[in-house]
Design a protein around this motif. Structure first.
Motif, mmCIF file in Angstrom:
data_model
loop_
_atom_site.group_PDB
_atom_site.id
_atom_site.type_symbol
_atom_site.label_atom_id
_atom_site.label_comp_id
_atom_site.label_asym_id
_atom_site.label_seq_id
_atom_site.Cartn_x
_atom_site.Cartn_y
_atom_site.Cartn_z
ATOM 1 N N THR A 99 0.821 -1.147 -0.036
ATOM 2 C CA THR A 99 -0.083 -0.043 0.015
ATOM 3 C C THR A 99 0.678 1.222 0.026
ATOM 4 O O THR A 99 2.000 1.001 -0.235
ATOM 5 C CB THR A 99 -1.018 -0.065 1.115
ATOM 6 O OG1 THR A 99 -1.602 1.036 1.217
ATOM 7 C CG2 THR A 99 -0.180 -0.009 2.512
ATOM 8 N N GLN A 306 -10.303 2.864 -8.052
ATOM 9 C CA GLN A 306 -10.502 3.052 -6.619
ATOM 10 C C GLN A 306 -9.343 3.413 -5.957
ATOM 11 O O GLN A 306 -9.537 3.751 -4.686
ATOM 12 C CB GLN A 306 -11.399 1.985 -5.999
ATOM 13 C CG GLN A 306 -10.285 0.776 -5.861
ATOM 14 C CD GLN A 306 -10.042 -0.236 -7.016
ATOM 15 O OE1 GLN A 306 -10.316 0.394 -8.177
ATOM 16 N NE2 GLN A 306 -9.787 -1.351 -6.926
ATOM 17 N N CYS A 307 -8.235 3.720 -6.496
ATOM 18 C CA CYS A 307 -6.725 3.872 -5.750
ATOM 19 C C CYS A 307 -6.434 2.560 -5.122
ATOM 20 O O CYS A 307 -5.812 2.597 -4.073
ATOM 21 C CB CYS A 307 -6.878 5.188 -4.906
ATOM 22 S SG CYS A 307 -6.868 6.727 -5.745
ATOM 23 N N GLU A 308 -6.652 1.637 -5.583
ATOM 24 C CA GLU A 308 -6.005 0.137 -5.200
ATOM 25 C C GLU A 308 -4.428 0.679 -5.587
ATOM 26 O O GLU A 308 -4.050 1.061 -6.656
ATOM 27 C CB GLU A 308 -6.541 -0.890 -5.869
ATOM 28 C CG GLU A 308 -5.797 -2.227 -5.512
ATOM 29 C CD GLU A 308 -4.674 -2.523 -6.487
ATOM 30 O OE1 GLU A 308 -3.753 -3.235 -6.008
ATOM 31 O OE2 GLU A 308 -4.645 -2.131 -7.731
ATOM 32 N N TRP A 309 -3.409 0.470 -4.702
ATOM 33 C CA TRP A 309 -2.166 1.012 -4.591
ATOM 34 C C TRP A 309 -1.258 0.423 -5.979
ATOM 35 O O TRP A 309 -0.762 1.317 -6.542
ATOM 36 C CB TRP A 309 -1.270 0.815 -3.463
ATOM 37 C CG TRP A 309 -0.050 1.500 -3.439
ATOM 38 C CD1 TRP A 309 1.047 1.074 -3.426
ATOM 39 C CD2 TRP A 309 -0.057 3.190 -3.390
ATOM 40 N NE1 TRP A 309 1.810 2.060 -3.436
ATOM 41 C CE2 TRP A 309 1.116 3.118 -3.186
ATOM 42 C CE3 TRP A 309 -1.315 3.979 -3.356
ATOM 43 C CZ2 TRP A 309 1.661 4.739 -3.398
ATOM 44 C CZ3 TRP A 309 -0.426 5.294 -3.164
ATOM 45 C CH2 TRP A 309 0.759 5.680 -3.365
ATOM 46 N N PRO A 326 -12.393 6.418 -4.188
ATOM 47 C CA PRO A 326 -12.013 5.355 -3.101
ATOM 48 C C PRO A 326 -13.311 4.641 -2.792
ATOM 49 O O PRO A 326 -14.315 5.266 -2.665
ATOM 50 C CB PRO A 326 -11.607 6.071 -1.968
ATOM 51 C CG PRO A 326 -11.167 7.269 -2.705
ATOM 52 C CD PRO A 326 -11.906 7.538 -3.726
ATOM 53 N N GLN A 331 -7.975 3.239 0.587
ATOM 54 C CA GLN A 331 -7.877 3.859 -0.703
ATOM 55 C C GLN A 331 -7.997 5.516 -0.606
ATOM 56 O O GLN A 331 -7.716 6.123 -1.357
ATOM 57 C CB GLN A 331 -9.130 3.235 -1.403
ATOM 58 C CG GLN A 331 -8.735 1.916 -1.835
ATOM 59 C CD GLN A 331 -9.812 1.141 -2.424
ATOM 60 O OE1 GLN A 331 -11.107 1.513 -2.530
ATOM 61 N NE2 GLN A 331 -9.468 -0.044 -2.930
ATOM 62 N N ASN A 334 -4.760 6.632 0.074
ATOM 63 C CA ASN A 334 -4.025 6.466 -1.199
ATOM 64 C C ASN A 334 -4.381 7.613 -2.238
ATOM 65 O O ASN A 334 -3.627 8.533 -2.784
ATOM 66 C CB ASN A 334 -4.258 5.237 -1.779
ATOM 67 C CG ASN A 334 -3.902 4.156 -1.187
ATOM 68 O OD1 ASN A 334 -3.017 4.079 0.070
ATOM 69 N ND2 ASN A 334 -4.404 2.921 -1.413
#
Length: 413
Positions: A99, A306-309, A326, A331, A334
């Protein structure tokens, strides 16, 4: 000189060390989880438990080798299980955090926070104070951390025990780079979060995907540069059928071609007739077909995610601006990193994925605004340049990996 690395998440770790032939990787077999005795349905948690239940094989495997093993490298989520194993074997343990540095820091501080105040989340008023990081707004804290219901089992059973194991860890690899999260990485380097935390090694971006030949998705050949909206929320996000229909409406009326990746069961939601109609304005593909190849293509002008790393790091490597939406977990933190670094914009008023139903007209408006935002595209390309600079010989990430190799060589002497 060959250095042996024992791993539990070989695909992740292979990406980390792929450019370093002096590192020899050793894998071990993960035993299947007994489905008849397990009542866990979450596939992520089932995988964690399967790995933990396989660790008894690690000692015999290492003792059977003709060469010494220099380090155990594994995912953060089994740090607690592995810390005792590595101690017994007298082998250094390194952990990979998948992350952002910001979310890693938040998790790493949990033992201190909850030791001082066990009800810290239950009574959280407006923000969470973390030394060296500043304030984390309550709205960005994962919802499941804020209650005592069974929904926060991940915090209690997995995050907190592994965070407590960090003082036994030699170092933590982060899939980020110094320029992208400078304040957080500096706070970790300088021990301002808590002095008990191990060395951090930001070595990203890791796992960037290459398009390869255009015939992987021939439709792209017909699209002008930066003209396509790429939408991908992964395969695990619990997006409602109502919200999916609003996303569909937004993409149809935004005025841009789109490529939308959906898991198979969601494709069935729209039916073949509607899918054929949508093909006139864009393309919907089944998850697993093309998404690993898409982000690098010059036709992509915006990434809705969704801002998954891992996706964030792929966008950073490719210089593709993000519309951050997110859905849960890490998220929002992130997304804050994405916006601060200039990689994209976070639509804060949309909240968590499950909080609000965002209508198609509003989605279309944001897509149009962001696709036409020249300044955002320039900033995203600056991120791309810095990401690639970090990975070059002498770049910040390359130097951190070299530091790791030198540490292992020093231990062998």
């Amino acid at each position: 000189m060959k250095l042996e690395i024992s791993t539990t998440e070989s695909s992740i770790i292979s990406n980390f060390f792929s450019n370093y032939p002096e590192i020899k990787q050793l894998d071990f077999h993960i035993l299947p989880l007994n489905t008849s005795t397990s009542n866990i349905s979450d596939p992520f948690i089932r995988q964690i438990d399967a790995i933990s239940n396989s660790l008894h094989q690690l000692g015999p495997l290492i003792y059977s080798l003709n060469e010494p093993v220099s380090a155990i490298v594994s995912d953060f989520i089994i740090a607690s299980s592995l810390s005792q194993v590595s101690t017994n074997l007298n082998i250094s343990l390194y952990i990979i955090s998948t992350t952002s540095a910001k979310f890693y820091t938040t998790v790493a501080y949990l033992p201190v926070l909850l030791s001082d105040n066990p009800a810290a989340f239950k009574n959280l008023s407006s923000s969470l104070k973390i030394p060296g990081l500043g304030s984390v707004p309550k709205s960005s804290v994962p919802c499941s951390w804020l209650d005592d219901s069974p929904s926060n089992y991940v915090l209690k059973a997995y995050l907190l025990p592994n965070a407590r194991a960090l003082p036994q860890v030699t170092g933590v690899f982060l899939n980020t780079f110094d320029w992208f999260e400078p304040e957080t990485i500096a706070a970790l380097d300088e021990g301002r979060v808590t002095s008990a935390l191990p060395l951090v090694l930001p070595v990203g971006p890791v796992g960037n995907n290459k398009l390869g030949e255009d015939n992987q998705c021939p439709w792209f050949a017909e699209q002008p540069a930066e003209s396509v909206v790429y939408v991908n929320f992964g395969t695990t996000e619990p997006i409602s059928s109502q919200q999916l229909r609003e996303i569909k409406k937004g993409l149809e009326i935004c005025g841009y071609k789109f490529l939308w990746v959906l898991k198979e069961e969601l494709l069935e939601l729209f039916g073949s007739t509607l899918l054929e109609e949508m093909e006139k304005k864009g393309k919907i593909v089944k998850a697993g077909e093309y998404e690993e190849a898409i982000i690098e293509h010059p036709a992509i002008g915006l990434f809705v995610n969704q801002c998954e790393w891992d996706s964030v790091m792929n966008a950073a490597w490719s210089g593709v601006p993000m519309l951050a939406w997110p859905q849960h977990g890490d998220q929002k933190l992130n997304a804050e990193v994405v916006e601060k670094a200039g990689l994209g914009r976070w639509v804060k008023e949309w909240g968590w994925g499950e909080e609000n139903l965002v209508n198609g007209e509003e989605i279309a408006e944001k897509v149009k605004n962001f696709m036409g935002d020249v300044e955002m595209k320039v900033k995203a390309m600056k991120v791309r340049d810095q990401a690639r600079k970090a990975k070059e010989i002498g770049g910040s990430s390359e130097k951190r990996l070299r530091k790791f190799i030198e540490m292992l060589k020093a231990e062998e002497k």
